[in-house]
Write a protein that holds these residues in place. Structure first.
Motif, mmCIF file in Angstrom:
data_model
loop_
_atom_site.group_PDB
_atom_site.id
_atom_site.type_symbol
_atom_site.label_atom_id
_atom_site.label_comp_id
_atom_site.label_asym_id
_atom_site.label_seq_id
_atom_site.Cartn_x
_atom_site.Cartn_y
_atom_site.Cartn_z
ATOM 1 N N VAL A 65 0.845 -1.203 0.000
ATOM 2 C CA VAL A 65 0.000 0.000 0.000
ATOM 3 C C VAL A 65 0.873 1.244 0.000
ATOM 4 O O VAL A 65 1.885 1.291 0.703
ATOM 5 N N LYS A 66 0.468 2.234 -0.792
ATOM 6 C CA LYS A 66 1.198 3.510 -0.834
ATOM 7 C C LYS A 66 0.192 4.638 -0.652
ATOM 8 O O LYS A 66 -0.896 4.610 -1.222
ATOM 9 N N ALA A 67 0.572 5.624 0.153
ATOM 10 C CA ALA A 67 -0.326 6.759 0.403
ATOM 11 C C ALA A 67 -0.254 7.741 -0.761
ATOM 12 O O ALA A 67 0.822 8.016 -1.286
ATOM 13 N N THR A 68 -1.420 8.262 -1.170
ATOM 14 C CA THR A 68 -1.434 9.302 -2.211
ATOM 15 C C THR A 68 -1.685 10.671 -1.579
ATOM 16 O O THR A 68 -1.212 11.679 -2.063
ATOM 17 N N ARG A 69 -2.444 10.687 -0.469
ATOM 18 C CA ARG A 69 -2.642 11.933 0.291
ATOM 19 C C ARG A 69 -2.477 11.610 1.757
ATOM 20 O O ARG A 69 -3.052 10.637 2.242
ATOM 21 N N ILE A 70 -1.685 12.421 2.461
ATOM 22 C CA ILE A 70 -1.443 12.146 3.881
ATOM 23 C C ILE A 70 -1.793 13.362 4.734
ATOM 24 O O ILE A 70 -1.836 14.498 4.233
ATOM 25 N N ALA A 71 -2.055 13.097 6.013
ATOM 26 C CA ALA A 71 -2.257 14.182 6.985
ATOM 27 C C ALA A 71 -1.191 14.019 8.058
ATOM 28 O O ALA A 71 -0.947 12.901 8.532
ATOM 29 N N VAL A 72 -0.511 15.118 8.419
ATOM 30 C CA VAL A 72 0.532 15.045 9.457
ATOM 31 C C VAL A 72 0.156 15.944 10.633
ATOM 32 O O VAL A 72 -0.547 16.954 10.471
ATOM 33 N N GLN A 73 0.627 15.571 11.817
ATOM 34 C CA GLN A 73 0.311 16.329 13.028
ATOM 35 C C GLN A 73 1.597 16.603 13.791
ATOM 36 O O GLN A 73 2.493 15.747 13.855
ATOM 37 N N CYS A 74 1.651 17.805 14.370
ATOM 38 C CA CYS A 74 2.822 18.175 15.176
ATOM 39 C C CYS A 74 2.636 17.586 16.578
ATOM 40 O O CYS A 74 1.581 17.764 17.192
ATOM 41 N N ARG A 75 3.676 16.939 17.073
ATOM 42 C CA ARG A 75 3.506 16.304 18.388
ATOM 43 C C ARG A 75 3.658 17.309 19.530
ATOM 44 O O ARG A 75 3.343 16.996 20.670
ATOM 45 N N GLY A 76 4.113 18.523 19.195
ATOM 46 C CA GLY A 76 4.246 19.540 20.241
ATOM 47 C C GLY A 76 2.944 20.300 20.444
ATOM 48 O O GLY A 76 2.335 20.265 21.504
ATOM 49 N N CYS A 77 2.458 20.964 19.385
ATOM 50 C CA CYS A 77 1.284 21.827 19.527
ATOM 51 C C CYS A 77 0.009 21.210 18.964
ATOM 52 O O CYS A 77 -1.021 21.881 18.885
ATOM 53 N N ARG A 78 0.084 19.965 18.508
ATOM 54 C CA ARG A 78 -1.084 19.240 17.988
ATOM 55 C C ARG A 78 -1.700 19.886 16.750
ATOM 56 O O ARG A 78 -2.878 19.726 16.471
ATOM 57 N N ASN A 79 -0.908 20.650 16.017
ATOM 58 C CA ASN A 79 -1.420 21.276 14.804
ATOM 59 C C ASN A 79 -1.437 20.236 13.666
ATOM 60 O O ASN A 79 -0.467 19.525 13.456
ATOM 61 N N VAL A 80 -2.564 20.164 12.918
ATOM 62 C CA VAL A 80 -2.697 19.165 11.840
ATOM 63 C C VAL A 80 -2.601 19.856 10.484
ATOM 64 O O VAL A 80 -3.246 20.876 10.259
ATOM 65 N N ILE A 81 -1.752 19.274 9.599
ATOM 66 C CA ILE A 81 -1.731 19.735 8.192
ATOM 67 C C ILE A 81 -2.404 18.631 7.376
ATOM 68 O O ILE A 81 -1.847 17.539 7.220
ATOM 69 N N PRO A 82 -3.630 18.863 6.872
ATOM 70 C CA PRO A 82 -4.348 17.782 6.172
ATOM 71 C C PRO A 82 -4.070 17.774 4.674
ATOM 72 O O PRO A 82 -3.551 18.744 4.110
ATOM 73 N N ASN A 83 -4.396 16.648 4.048
ATOM 74 C CA ASN A 83 -4.484 16.536 2.587
ATOM 75 C C ASN A 83 -3.209 16.942 1.855
ATOM 76 O O ASN A 83 -3.253 17.731 0.912
ATOM 77 N N ILE A 84 -2.070 16.438 2.287
ATOM 78 C CA ILE A 84 -0.815 16.731 1.575
ATOM 79 C C ILE A 84 -0.695 15.733 0.431
ATOM 80 O O ILE A 84 -0.807 14.518 0.638
ATOM 81 N N HIS A 85 -0.452 16.231 -0.788
ATOM 82 C CA HIS A 85 -0.366 15.358 -1.967
ATOM 83 C C HIS A 85 1.016 14.703 -2.027
ATOM 84 O O HIS A 85 2.036 15.376 -1.909
ATOM 85 N N VAL A 86 1.059 13.372 -2.203
ATOM 86 C CA VAL A 86 2.328 12.636 -2.352
ATOM 87 C C VAL A 86 2.483 12.284 -3.824
ATOM 88 O O VAL A 86 1.544 11.800 -4.465
ATOM 89 N N LYS A 87 3.687 12.533 -4.361
ATOM 90 C CA LYS A 87 3.911 12.271 -5.794
ATOM 91 C C LYS A 87 3.743 10.779 -6.092
ATOM 92 O O LYS A 87 4.100 9.941 -5.271
ATOM 93 N N PRO A 88 3.231 10.436 -7.283
ATOM 94 C CA PRO A 88 3.092 9.011 -7.619
ATOM 95 C C PRO A 88 4.449 8.368 -7.891
ATOM 96 O O PRO A 88 5.453 9.062 -8.050
#
Length: 736
Positions: free
Chosen positions: A163-186
């Motif tokens: 399985v490979k991710a095409t869109r990912i969401a990342v979260q900061c472990r310090g301030c819990r800020n989420v960056i959603p829907n990051i596009h990953v190149k094919p």
């Protein structure tokens, strides 16, 4: 004067924004224009008046839950040449746009949809195909990088589906800020995580370095699989190693091929970071910064599932087909083809006729209950050195549409069938097909068959009769196809054939001998007239090496013969006619029972009770003879010729006593004598005792037993593990 005109900050900022927008708008307009053209192509392209090909395909596939569409590049070129050129030269940039266009058109053509599906349209995958000429793996240079290429070859291994991710969401472990829907190149490019958290916090501690982690439940993933493509054996220059190419395929292209399939792949020639397992030493990392490994990102695949023949070059022109039909209509087509097989080798006409039958093959039959009967013919040549056996094998490898040549001593069981190895990248077990899997639909030529180890020879039993190779190793349990003929050449045990020793010349198990449809014994007999003709022939070849192909009139060229074999195997699958079947049935009963005439000739009972395997062999030979003439049914004449070939090969070998000792190749009287000797031997010395071999031979000879029969019994008992040689093979020890 306008207010705020002299406010430099505002004016300056506005100018930058408009410039940037102007630049973005240009590329955005281009992208929108191309997206619109792609949509027009999918909506408007039609063949004839009402056949809107892609629009209808898209609707049908979408309703069936298959979210893909196969597009022919020639159709796109005829619709808009600039668009096709852009897609060929920069596929990584424009293919996602094509997929967006297909998704939007699918949304339009499938309305109205059920309520639960109405809110979201599934993404469509575009698969490309083309009739352009493929380029070889060897010719892929840096000029092809990031362009669309078409490559033929054989798939030798496939990984498991991952399985490979095409869109990912990342979260900061310090301030819990989420960056959603990051596009990953094919492809095999990953996503580089940000090193710092860029959220400004008024109070509280600062976020650490590398604070982000991926949130798996908010990722969107697709399946992907890695394949290993090897260039086709006929494309490898002599003395070179075959080249390999890694292939990445995702979504609906996964699980399309198995090891051993011949394919033509269409993909984007891409690069990935070279994953070195060893850590680089100091100073090396900087040097290797720009070095990348190539791989192919698959966008279309054409699998040759028929077995015989290759994908590329399997199409015949009308002129060629006319030539083939004209050749097939000739009454002497069988003799013409037989003479064209290794014309530089003198004599051995029956063997050449048998090889012609092997190249064309019989018809594979599938029963209503799912079982299959093989159509391929197996042939064994046994005999003296210097009788051109290896040369015939080399010729067959050249002329067969798919041919693999191996030598007995240089082949292991895994190399012939299939091996399970650990993938260095993923550390998982993967399977690689061997020679018999790669020759699926062709011929495997095995030279020095007698030099193979016994356990390696046993490995090809299943491949020769059932035409499959079953593997159960390291957690992988599977079955591969190996629908190929086996042409084997072997020497006698003593090097040269020894007529006084009879059956001892052969060191093969009965199980392997019964799998060969025809067994030829080739003897180098001394005959002055024949030797003179042969010497003249050899001298001629050495003197006119270049002109030999033009000396014999009426022979077919290798290329023409290769194409004709491929054409016959693809287009013709004859069956045996009712009259021929009746005739064969009667002959089979006669052979099986043994006629008085045959007993009178041989002065003892028929030495080969013919088995059902041999009956099937005659049927296959008859079918291959009718296939040469492109006839739908095998006639009486074909059955007569098949019986004659079988008579001069296997039956003659068995009747001369050369194959006695093999399955059904021993007379009843001989067998009784062997059984009596074995009983006496077992009485003579109990388990755990040892006796001198010389004493046993002398003792039994005094009782008027045949010395060769005594040796044979000892040999059989040693092979079964009942006896064992001790003390430099002088003593015999009874094991069980």
């Amino acid at each position: 004067m306008a207010t705020g005109f002299d406010d430099a900050g505002l004016f300056f900022s506005d100018d930058i924004r408009s410039l940037g927008d102007r630049h973005d708008d240009g590329s955005q307009d281009l992208r929108l224009g191309i997206l619109r053209r792609f949509k027009e192509f999918l909506r408007q392209f039609h063949e004839g008046t009402f056949n809107y090909k892609y629009r209808d395909d898209l609707k049908r596939h979408y309703n069936l839950g298959q979210y893909w569409l196969e597009v022919d590049l020639e159709d796109l070129t005829s619709f808009d040449e600039t668009l096709a050129d852009k897609l060929m030269k920069q596929p990584a940039e424009w293919l996602p746009l094509f997929e967006d266009a297909a998704t939007q058109v699918a949304d339009e053509v499938t309305r109205p949809r059920p309520e639960e599906e109405d809110d979201q349209v599934e993404d469509i995958q575009i698969l490309l195909k083309s009739t352009a000429n493929p380029s070889n793996i060897r010719n892929l240079t840096s000029d092809y990088m990031s362009k669309l290429v078409k490559v033929p070859g054989i798939v030798i291994s496939t990984s498991s589906v991952r399985v490979k991710a095409t869109r990912i969401a990342v979260q900061c472990r310090g301030c819990r800020n989420v960056i959603p829907n990051i596009h990953v190149k094919p492809g095999l490019e990953g996503y580089l995580m940000p090193r710092k958290c860029n959220v400004e916090q008024a109070a509280g501690p600062k976020c650490p370095m590398d604070p982000y982690f991926i949130m798996p439940d908010k990722c969107k993933c697709v399946d992907y699989q890695m394949l290993k493509l090897q260039e086709a054996p006929d494309a490898v220059p002599t003395g070179e190693m075959p080249r390999h190419l890694q292939v990445y395929c995702d979504r609906y292209l996964c699980e399309k091929v198995a090891p051993g399939n011949r394919v033509t792949m269409m993909g984007i020639y891409s690069i990935k970071k070279s994953s070195g397992t060893n850590k680089p030493k100091r100073g090396q990392d900087r040097v290797a910064a720009g070095i990348r490994n190539p791989y192919l990102r698959l966008v279309g695949i054409d699998v040759d599932l028929k077995g015989p023949g290759r994908t590329s070059g399997a199409s015949f022109t009308p002129v060629e087909e006319e030539e083939f039909r004209r050749l097939a209509a000739q009454p002497n087509v069988y003799d013409t083809i037989s003479k064209s097989i290794a014309p530089s080798i003198y004599g051995s006409m029956d063997m050449k006729k048998a090889i012609a039958c092997l190249l064309f093959g019989g018809s594979r039959k599938r029963m209503p209950d799912g079982l299959t009967r093989r159509g391929d013919i197996n042939l064994l040549m046994l005999g003296d050195p210097g009788t051109a056996k290896s040369q015939l094998l080399k010729f067959v490898e050249q002329v067969s549409p798919i041919g693999v040549y191996t030598s007995g001593k240089g082949s292991s069981a895994a190399g012939l069938t299939a091996s399970v190895i650990r993938d260095p990248a993923s550390r998982n077990f993967i399977m690689e097909g061997g020679a018999m899997v790669l020759a699926d639909g062709g011929v495997v030529c095995i030279d020095e068959f007698d030099k193979m180890r016994e356990d390696d020879r046993v490995a090809i039993h299943e491949a020769m009769e059932q035409q499959t190779i079953s593997i159960a190793k390291a957690g992988i349990t599977t079955t591969l196809n190996s629908r190929c003929s086996v042409l084997a050449a072997a020497n006698s045990v003593f090097g040269r054939w020894d007529d006084t020793k009879g059956d001892e010349n052969i060191d093969f198990m009965p199980t392997i001998l019964s799998r060969f449809d025809m067994i030829f014994i080739v003897k180098d007999e001394h005959n002055e007239r024949r030797d003179m003709t042969l010497a003249k022939h050899v001298m001629n070849i050495h003197m006119n090496a270049l002109q030999t192909q033009h000396t014999v009139e009426g022979d077919l060229s290798i290329d023409f013969l290769k194409k004709y074999i491929e054409y016959c195997r693809t287009k013709c699958g004859p069956r045996i006619s009712a009259e021929a079947a009746e005739k064969l049935k009667n002959r089979y009963v006669l052979m099986r029972c043994g006629t008085k005439e045959h007993e009178r000739e041989s002065e003892k009972r028929t030495s080969i009770p013919i088995t059902v395997r041999q009956l099937e062999a005659i049927v296959r030979i008859s079918e291959s003879l009718s296939k040469m003439a492109l006839k739908p049914f095998a006639s009486d004449a074909d059955v007569d010729e098949a019986l004659r070939l079988f008579q001069v090969s296997t039956l003659d070998a068995a009747n001369s006593g050369d194959l006695s000792g093999a399955e059904g190749f021993t007379t009843a009287e001989d067998q009784d004598e062997l059984n009596r000797i074995e009983k006496q031997l077992k009485k003579r010395f109990p388990i755990g005792s040892q006796v001198s071999e010389h004493c046993i031979i002398q003792d039994f000879s005094r009782q008027k037993y045949n010395e060769r029969a005594i040796y044979k019994v000892i040999h059989f008992m040693i092979r079964r593990g009942e006896l064992q040689h001790r003390m430099q093979r002088k003593m015999l020890y009874r094991m069980k």
